[in-house]
Design an enzyme around this catalytic site. Structure first.
Site, PDB file in Angstrom:
ATOM      1  N   GLU A 417       0.848  -1.166   0.000  1.00 44.73           N
ATOM      2  CA  GLU A 417      -0.212  -0.166   0.099  1.00 44.73           C
ATOM      3  C   GLU A 417       0.834   1.253   0.119  1.00 44.73           C
ATOM      4  OE1 GLU A 417      -3.837  -1.630   2.021  1.00 44.73           O
ATOM      5  OE2 GLU A 417      -2.593  -1.303   3.359  1.00 44.73           O
ATOM      6  N   GLU A 493      -4.313 -10.281   0.182  1.00 43.29           N
ATOM      7  CA  GLU A 493      -5.343 -10.193   1.110  1.00 43.29           C
ATOM      8  C   GLU A 493      -6.792 -10.514   0.833  1.00 43.29           C
ATOM      9  OE1 GLU A 493      -5.112  -6.320   3.194  1.00 43.29           O
ATOM     10  OE2 GLU A 493      -3.139  -6.414   3.129  1.00 43.29           O
TER      11      GLU A 493
END
Length: 980
Positions: A417, A493
């Protein structure tokens, strides 16, 4: 003279640390080593301007210091407080500057060294959060940047024989904090090992193992490089088991090597030696390739059954003792997990050795995340700012060099991220040049220009299906689109495991197994980051974000794991074990046999024994073993069962299990790996004869063992058990997923808010009428007609309760009919449940049931439950999530019994969901922590005809369409009986 405050710490610098040696592999060597872990002297200052500048580094002036263990996170020892944010920076975003409120911890250790550390030695720090400046005997050695990265300093000529003083100043925040925004507690300190290591003049500084495997020939391909000062050296490589000895740097093809995989983690002991030093290694021969958009190990496509793992301990913070680390990896293996993404930094170096030995595929992630820049549109993002390039490249080098010799590492990840940018591309180029044997992962750029696998977070099942088929929407750039379509796909994820859930795992796994392009995924996440705090009045509970006075925080988003902070499995882990089991066992409905499919990628099934057990009416199971010839990977067989176990009168349950033949490094013999069941039902529930008549007084109505109010029509007592309240329930106290915003949903509001605004939590009943009518059995039926609705709403529900009795038992038929248009704020209203709430006047001690168990199950969870007879204490039925919420439903229940002071209340019926609690829904809804749940002496029973799924909307998709619950008619019957 520095009067600005930072001095030699250089906290507001884009640069990596200075003064440390080039990164190298973490080596096990026979050179002398001294652990410097233990009790240090410590002093905390609120900021750099108030921290004394000089006079303490040589240990002579330690006024104000006290003892602190190292490794440690100092807020976990009473020095300051933990703070949690997910994305937000806890300070103003003005890189590279740091706030004035920046705690500074001074650490001092006096230690003694012998002659074995001379003339050359180095000082090693395996983790300092976030920025350290190091002095030895008053001489500054340099600074560290990269909290989860190793730094070594040459202390030759500074270290003295005898007594030495090591001093380290640690600042909680530095410019490095802008690239360490990793969804976890901000916990400063020297949290990993500190050691002194002798460096022989003719020793080995670094080793790089290249141990490939050729699946066509079965040969291993071995080359081990040895270097000193960055230059190749003469050294001897020995692998005794292979009767192999060769010079370092020479490649050797070795026939008949047993390859390494997560299923068969075969390792060979090896050494690399010079006359002055010997390094010990564990070699795992394996190859990684991407072919036809498939990720292969040793020539075969593998499937990742993975979890994301943070390092956290509920009492120690970032410090995870080795025995805890080892126990959690064994727990993962026991639950069929074969892969780990090290979110979002390299783990403790011992972790990789354990992963090699126990058998895990590891995606090893760089210590990098810049998520806090997203809120400003990624302005000033370090990933695309050339001033940060050196620092980010340094982080990638330290990541790769330390762990490059581990067979378990199958991919390098650039970070998490962190947006997009030139520095990520530079990191990728460096890795490809240094280690072309492993693919590169990074999720943040979906066009995937500098990686080798296509990675996403929380893509829905529908989108994952498109990607698996290679028919996802194209990228605008045709070349990039073609490149990405040639890549395998991984969900780095998915199925966010926060609170009650995660739902929808089976549907993902079905896709993974159906489409070869799909590599599988990593559940977010393995571990909840709760912090143990005392409970007023005694005991302990888990705290989360906001419990320590943080100015900004992200609440309980830090408690989102398959296990709690003490590594106690949540129901989600028990379900995941079954969803990803390496064997699929399906038992024939007539009990004649079963089929077993091996989903293993390499190993056959010779490690397993197969057992069967028959249980009937709650009795002791009876069974035996079944011979199953070894199945090769991906094969299926049909196996006969003994004829004598055919079902007779029910109910009865046949369970077939696959268990370990012998003990392994991670489980004892007999450990169950997979199972299947067939249930022989007793048939549909039959209400008792309706032979009793209704008897009326001025205040009451009586039917069999029940007393009803003439004012409300509701029961006041059943068989001597007081009934405080009974009625329709359409709502439950929101789960963490209900409080999330469903990705891709039509309604932007969280489901919990939708329910609240629709009035589901404040329904009231209005009596329409009470009638008694004759039944065909000669008795009477008592019918209570009601309308249920909420203030300010025109829609409602017509509910008829029809009671009959044979004098001993009561049958209750409930008919539900929605009335009006269930639309609120322009969106269709969904219900949580269709069921009955029954509040008993006393508190049950135990609950027994026949149905699914022993743990909870909702329509899209409970894959790990099995049908059987179960009994639990009342306080064991719910799940102790850090933030209390709806939990504890047992599905597929055909019969249940609640033990009360007045007797045993039995509930039977066609399969229903049963939830029993010692506190009300209002108390559960208002609770923020476990101690808020206070039993009130009543028992709250929920008998549900239908329930909604739980999904994963805390972060990701909501509930799949098949598990949604729109307003609808319902008609269901239960039978109530109280036995002495």
């Amino acid at each position: 003279m520095d009067v600005g405050g930072e001095g030699v710490l250089e906290l507001s610098s884009f640069s990596p640390g200075r003064g440390s040696l080039p990164p190298r592999a973490y080596l096990h060597t026979d050179a002398p080593r001294l652990s410097l872990n233990g009790d240090w002297q410590f002093r905390l200052s609120p900021g750099i301007r108030s921290a004394p500048a000089d006079g303490w580094q040589d240990g002579r002036d330690l006024r104000g210091f006290e003892t602190l263990p190292v490794p440690s996170s100092w807020p976990m020892h009473g020095h300051g407080k933990p703070a949690y944010t997910n994305i937000q920076f806890p300070f103003a975003v003005e890189p590279p500057h740091v706030p004035d409120a920046n705690p500074v911890g001074d650490h001092v250790l006096a230690f003694h060294t012998g002659p074995e550390f001379f003339p050359h030695a180095l000082l090693r720090f395996d983790g300092i959060d976030s920025a350290g400046t190091v002095w030895l005997n008053g001489v500054e050695l340099g600074t560290t940047r990269g909290s989860r990265l190793a730094h070594e300093f040459d202390v030759s000529g500074i270290l003295v024989e005898g007594n030495n003083t090591l001093a380290v100043r640690v600042a909680q925040f530095s410019a490095a904090s802008y690239v360490e925004d990793q969804d976890m507690w901000w916990l400063p300190g020297i949290f990993r090992d500190v050691s002194l290591q002798a460096r022989p003049a003719e020793g080995i500084d670094d080793v790089f193992v290249h141990a490939g495997y050729d699946p066509r020939s079965g040969e291993g391909v071995l080359r081990i490089e040895a270097s000193r000062g960055g230059q190749a050296i003469d050294a001897v490589v020995r692998v005794p088991e292979l009767d192999l000895e060769l010079p370092a740097g020479q490649e050797q093809r070795i026939p008949g090597v047993e390859p390494w995989s997560a299923e068969v983690p075969r390792l060979y002991e090896a050494t690399v030696s010079t006359p002055a030093e010997t390094v010990s290694l564990q070699l795992g021969f394996r190859s990684i390739h991407i072919e036809d958009a498939q990720f292969t190990v040793n020539g075969r496509r593998i499937l990742l059954r993975g979890v994301n793992r943070h390092e956290h301990h509920p009492r120690l913070g970032r410090v995870v003792p080795r025995e805890v680390m080892e126990s959690e990896l064994k727990l993962m293996k026991q639950h069929n997990i074969n892969a780990i993404r090290t979110s979002h930094y390299p783990p403790h170096p011992d972790f990789l050795s354990l992963a090699d030995q126990l058998g895990f595929y590891v995606v090893l992630e760089c210590d990098l995340e810049t998520h806090g820049f997203e809120s400003a549109g990624w302005a000033q993002n370090p990933s695309d700012d050339p001033r940060w390039e050196a620092a980010l490249l340094d982080r990638m080098r330290r990541t790769v060099e330390r762990d490059k010799n581990h067979a378990s590492v199958i991919m390098w990840s650039l970070g998490n991220e962190s947006g997009t940018g030139r520095n990520l591309a530079a990191m990728s180029r460096w890795v490809k040049d240094r280690d072309p044997s492993r693919p590169i992962h990074y999720e943040g750029d979906w066009s995937s220009p500098y990686v080798d696998v296509y990675s996403r977070m929380y893509a829905s099942q529908a989108e994952t299906a498109l990607i698996g088929q290679g028919i996802e929407p194209p990228l605008e750039d045709a070349a990039l689109d073609a490149r990405r379509r040639a890549m395998p796909f991984v969900l780095c994820e998915y199925v966010h495991a926060m609170g009650n859930g995660p739902g929808g795992m089976t549907e993902y796994q079905d896709l993974f197994e159906r489409h070869p392009r799909l590599m599988g995924g990593f559940v977010w996440e393995w571990l909840e980051h709760g912090i143990t705090v005392p409970t007023p009045g005694g005991g302990e509970h888990f705290a989360y974000g906001g419990d320590f006075g943080e100015e900004i925080h992200d609440g309980n988003f830090v408690t989102d794991g398959l296990v709690d902070a003490n590594r106690k499995p949540r129901p989600g882990l028990l379900d995941f074990k079954r969803v990803v089991a390496p064997l699929r066992i399906q038992v024939a409905g007539d009990w004649s046999g079963f089929t077993v499919h091996s989903g293993q990628d390499f190993a056959d099934t010779s490690a397993y024994s197969f057992r069967f057990a028959v249980a009937a009416d709650g009795g002791t199971p009876d069974g035996g073993t079944v011979e199953v010839p070894p199945l090769a990977a991906q094969e299926t067989a049909t196996v006969a069962l003994p004829a004598g176990i055919r079902p007779q009168a029910g109910p009865a349950v046949l369970t077939v299990s696959a268990v370990l033949n012998a003990a392994t490094a991670w489980a004892e013999a007999g450990h169950e790996v997979a199972w299947g069941q067939s249930v022989h039902s007793a048939g549909p529930a039959v209400p008792p004869p309706a032979s009793e008549t209704v008897h009326a007084t001025d205040a009451e109505l009586r039917l069999g063992p029940a007393v009803f109010s003439r004012l409300t029509g509701m029961p006041l007592e059943i068989g001597g058990v007081p009934i405080e309240r009974m009625g329709l329930s359409l709502w439950w106290p929101p789960t963490d997923n209900d409080l999330g915003r469903e990705w891709g949903g039509d309604d932007p509001r969280p489901l919990a808010l939708q329910w609240k605004e629709a009035g589901l939590d404040r329904l009231h009943s209005r009596l329409l009428g009470i009638t008694a009518g004759a039944t065909s059995d000669g008795g009477e039926q008592l019918v209570i007609r009601t309308r249920v609705g909420a203030a300010d709403k025109q829609y409602g529900v017509l509910v008829d309760y029809s009671w009959t009795s044979d004098g001993d038992a009561l049958a209750l038929r409930t008919q539900v009919r929605p009335q009006g248009t269930w639309v609120n704020a322009g969106f269709n209203v969904e219900w949580a449940r269709i069921g009955l709430e029954l509040v008993l006047g006393g508190e049950a001690s135990t609950v027994s049931w026949f149905g699914q168990g022993p743990h909870q199950a909702y329509p899209d969870t409970g894959q790990g439950t099995r049908t059987g007879w179960f009994s639990m204490a009342l306080d064991e039925l719910d799940v102790d999530y850090a933030r209390p919420q709806e939990s504890g439903a047992r599905a597929g229940v055909g019969s249940a019994a609640l033990k009360l002071q007045e007797g045993e209340l039995e509930i039977t019926g066609d399969p229903f969901s049963l939830t029993v609690r010692p506190y009300s829904q209002a108390v559960l809804d208002a609770a923020t922590h476990r101690p808020d749940l206070k039993p009130d002496g009543h028992t709250y029973v929920y008998v549900d005809h239908a329930m909604r799924g739980v999904g994963t909307a805390a972060c990701g998709p909501g509930v799949l369409e098949a598990y949604r619950l729109a307003p609808r008619d319902a008609d269901f019957t239960i039978v109530l009986r109280v036995r002495p």
